[in-house]
Design a protein around this motif. Structure first.
Motif, short mmCIF file in Angstrom:
data_model
loop_
_atom_site.label_atom_id
_atom_site.label_comp_id
_atom_site.label_asym_id
_atom_site.label_seq_id
_atom_site.Cartn_x
_atom_site.Cartn_y
_atom_site.Cartn_z
N VAL A 62 12.89 40.58 -24.40
CA VAL A 62 12.26 41.83 -24.00
C VAL A 62 12.08 42.72 -25.22
N ASP A 63 10.99 43.49 -25.27
CA ASP A 63 10.82 44.40 -26.41
C ASP A 63 10.80 45.87 -25.98
N SER A 64 11.35 46.13 -24.81
CA SER A 64 11.73 47.49 -24.43
C SER A 64 13.26 47.56 -24.53
N GLN A 65 13.78 48.71 -24.91
CA GLN A 65 15.23 48.83 -25.02
C GLN A 65 15.87 48.60 -23.66
N ALA A 66 16.98 47.85 -23.67
CA ALA A 66 17.62 47.46 -22.42
C ALA A 66 17.99 48.65 -21.55
N TYR A 67 18.41 49.74 -22.18
CA TYR A 67 18.91 50.88 -21.40
C TYR A 67 17.81 51.63 -20.65
N VAL A 68 16.53 51.27 -20.89
CA VAL A 68 15.46 51.80 -20.06
C VAL A 68 14.74 50.69 -19.29
N TYR A 69 15.01 49.44 -19.65
CA TYR A 69 14.37 48.31 -18.97
C TYR A 69 15.30 47.82 -17.87
N GLN A 70 15.45 48.65 -16.83
CA GLN A 70 16.39 48.32 -15.76
C GLN A 70 16.07 49.14 -14.51
N TYR A 71 16.78 48.79 -13.43
CA TYR A 71 16.64 49.54 -12.18
C TYR A 71 17.46 50.83 -12.24
N TRP A 72 16.94 51.85 -11.54
CA TRP A 72 17.61 53.14 -11.51
C TRP A 72 18.14 53.50 -10.12
N CYS A 443 2.85 50.52 -20.14
CA CYS A 443 4.05 51.19 -19.63
C CYS A 443 5.25 50.27 -19.79
N ASN A 444 6.41 50.86 -20.05
CA ASN A 444 7.66 50.13 -19.91
C ASN A 444 7.73 49.65 -18.46
N VAL A 445 7.63 48.35 -18.25
CA VAL A 445 7.33 47.80 -16.92
C VAL A 445 8.24 48.31 -15.80
N PRO A 446 9.58 48.26 -15.94
CA PRO A 446 10.40 48.72 -14.82
C PRO A 446 10.17 50.18 -14.45
N THR A 447 9.86 51.03 -15.42
CA THR A 447 9.59 52.43 -15.12
C THR A 447 8.44 52.54 -14.13
N CYS A 448 7.32 51.91 -14.46
CA CYS A 448 6.12 52.06 -13.64
C CYS A 448 6.22 51.29 -12.33
N LEU A 449 6.83 50.13 -12.36
CA LEU A 449 6.92 49.35 -11.12
C LEU A 449 7.80 50.04 -10.09
N GLN A 450 8.90 50.63 -10.54
CA GLN A 450 9.75 51.35 -9.58
C GLN A 450 9.03 52.56 -9.01
N GLN A 451 8.27 53.26 -9.86
CA GLN A 451 7.51 54.41 -9.37
C GLN A 451 6.48 53.98 -8.35
N GLN A 452 5.78 52.88 -8.61
CA GLN A 452 4.77 52.41 -7.67
C GLN A 452 5.39 51.96 -6.35
N VAL A 453 6.50 51.25 -6.42
CA VAL A 453 7.16 50.79 -5.20
C VAL A 453 7.63 51.99 -4.38
N ASP A 454 8.20 52.99 -5.04
CA ASP A 454 8.63 54.18 -4.31
C ASP A 454 7.46 54.84 -3.59
N TRP A 455 6.32 54.95 -4.28
CA TRP A 455 5.15 55.58 -3.65
C TRP A 455 4.66 54.75 -2.47
N ILE A 456 4.56 53.46 -2.63
CA ILE A 456 4.09 52.59 -1.54
C ILE A 456 5.03 52.67 -0.35
N SER A 457 6.33 52.59 -0.62
CA SER A 457 7.31 52.67 0.47
C SER A 457 7.20 53.99 1.23
#
Length: 541
Positions: A62-72, A443-457
């Motif tokens: 991965v080339d995003s830092q681990a501490y932001v490439y994760q679930y929140w 986008c740092n993938v987990p950031t945007c994917l979690q935001q999109q999933v939250d919106w869809i849900s």
């Protein structure tokens, strides 16, 4: 002669079908299950992980830092998981995602070894029929396609694949068994982010490596320190702030652009900032530097000169450097990878660089690769040739919406989505990492994917609370979003550069910037505004 027929199977009924068990698919399952919905995830692989399941090639990291490439979403998960280094490799990322699946009992709702063939919307019932390659049928109200933006691999159409006596592997379909390179003559086609990781890893291991390069790449040297308990404790103390910050920055990281543009900064300070960003060894050099890198051609050229100089000084042979240093496009207008001794790999005696813009590949032969000038003998040929990004995974499925309109055929005429979340004419269908959202590429993938999933849900929950059977963006809403996307895109230099960002790597694909370039923070705010308005622009009935 015996004949067999595929017997139609009775449909299995769910409230929601999620396609894909990667980062977004797993979180989509978690969020929809929270609502009490009956959810089934259909996954083509044998386990979870998405890109970290399929891309297990040598050097994958991965080339995003681990501490932001994760679930929140779980404080307990943040507290219990420790990252071993700043940029973890594929094995760690796969282990992490498997841990999440087990920690939250997600597997019980996931069906593996299941590839989706078709999805058809029935207007009378307001429901989708999902069919798999094995003939299974699923009936569902909501269909969420979490199929990934870079998950449909492209294999070059060089003639002679079937003649090659060695082994051919695409990086996105790398075998789980370890490949021993010792004593092998290896060829690799492609020098993008994946190709760079493979080349720098395989070069020192094989007898000879031939690299077939079409387009040279700017890359930034990775600084990857190990983490200990003290480091993790410091990160955990910052997680609350990091969780908020990543959703406000331009690209979903914890860093953002400089306060002043390049032109607003005096020359001495500019140089100091560029040196500091380069030394940081992260993507901050790209998306934490000067914002006018993306909009001002003269500024871009100045920064490109800085990067070219950094690259050139690491390559011994000036002729090789001429091939490896990009000159036909500017830094940052294509995907910028991180690397570890990539350029030094070409200083090795066993590594050869072939410029296929000058020496075109004509065919794969029994013994290797033949170009317009000579034949290169090989035992193993690796394709690091990328993906049909943004649209490929969805287009591989026969998705048909209202009036039996094919999504694949529609997108051949022109790609359309509403905020990368849904498409007009396809009620109750939701997408993540689809075109025209930052998640598609920028986008740092987990950031945007979690935001999109939250919106869809939240959208699904709202529509259900209103008793609606269908939710769909209006044509006007989609037109307005596309116009806004294009207006922002055309302000940037990215639209002037051939790359997978523009779909230029796929023959016949309409050229469009796939990713929304207005920034993660701005995109999130616009999504929140739609939600706050009661989902204005979305029809619910």
């Amino acid at each position: 002669m015996a004949f067999t027929a595929q017997v139609p199977q009775p449909a299995k009924t769910y409230d929601a079908i999620v396609v894909g068990a990667g980062i977004s698919g797993m979180y989509m399952l978690y969020r929809l299950r929270e609502q009490g919905l009956r959810v089934k995830v259909l996954e083509a692989g044998t386990s979870v992980g998405g890109t970290w399941y399929w891309n297990r090639y040598p050097g994958a990291r991965v080339d995003s830092q681990a501490y932001v490439y994760q679930y929140w979403f779980s404080d307990e998960l943040l507290d219990e998981w420790s990252w071993p280094e700043r940029f973890p490799d594929q094995t760690v990322m796969e282990k992490y995602l498997n841990h999440v699946a087990d920690r939250f009992d997600l597997r019980e709702n996931i069906q593996f070894n299941t590839r989706v063939k078709a999805a058809r919307y029935d207007e009378k019932s307001g429901r989708w029929t999902i069919t798999t390659m094995m003939g299974e049928v699923f009936d569902t109200q909501y269909a969420a396609f979490c199929t990934g933006g870079i998950s449909a691999p492209l294999v070059p159409s060089f003639p002679g694949h079937e003649k090659f006596r060695g082994q051919i592997i695409h990086t996105a379909r790398w075998p789980k068994e370890e490949v021993d390179f010792s004593g092998l003559r290896v060829g690799i086609v492609g020098t993008g982010a994946t190709g760079i990781q493979v080349i720098q890893t395989v070069g020192p291991q094989c007898a000879h490596l031939t690299v077939f390069q079409r387009t040279p790449n700017y890359a930034v040297p990775m600084r990857n320190p190990k983490y200990g308990p003290g480091d993790m404790q410091a990160f955990r103390e910052r997680y609350g702030d990091l969780k908020k910050r990543v959703h406000r920055t331009f690209a979903g990281f914890d860093y953002d652009f400089q306060d002043k543009t390049f032109r607003q900064t005096d020359p001495e300070e500019r140089e100091a900032i560029l040196e500091r960003l380069w030394a940081d060894g992260s993507l901050a050099m790209w998306i934490g530097g000067f914002s006018d890198l993306f909009t001002d051609a003269e500024v871009n050229e100045e920064i490109s000169k800085f990067v070219r100089g950094k690259i050139r000084e690491r390559i011994r042979d000036p002729k090789v450097a001429d091939k490896l240093v990009p000159t036909t496009y500017g830094f940052g207008t294509r995907r910028v990878p991180l690397e570890t001794q990539y350029y030094e790999t070409f200083n090795r005696d066993n590594v050869e660089l072939v410029d296929i813009s000058d020496e075109k590949i004509e065919a794969i032969t029994a013994n290797g690769v033949r170009t317009s000038k000579q034949e290169y003998p090989l035992d193993l040929l690796i394709f690091a040739t990328g993906f049909d990004a943004g649209t490929g995974a969805l287009s591989a499925i026969d998705v048909r919406g209202r009036d039996n309109i094919s999504l694949k055929e529609s997108w051949k005429q022109g790609i359309r989505t509403t905020m990368g979340l849904s498409v007009h004419g396809y009620p109750n269908l939701f997408t993540t990492m689809a075109p025209f959202a930052p998640a598609a590429a920028f986008c740092n993938v987990p950031t945007c994917l979690q935001q999109q999933v939250d919106w869809i849900s939240d959208c699904i929950q709202h529509s259900r609370s209103k008793g609606a059977m269908r939710v769909e963006p209006t044509r006007d809403m989609e037109d307005r979003w596309i116009a806004h996307h294009d207006e922002v895109a055309n302000m940037t230099l990215i639209t002037k550069t051939r790359s997978w960002y523009m779909g230029s790597n796929v023959e016949g694909k309409p050229p469009r910037l796939l990713s929304y370039m207005g920034g993660v923070g701005a995109y999130r705010q616009q999504c929140e505004d739609v939600k706050a308005s009661g989902y204005e622009g979305f029809s619910m009935s």
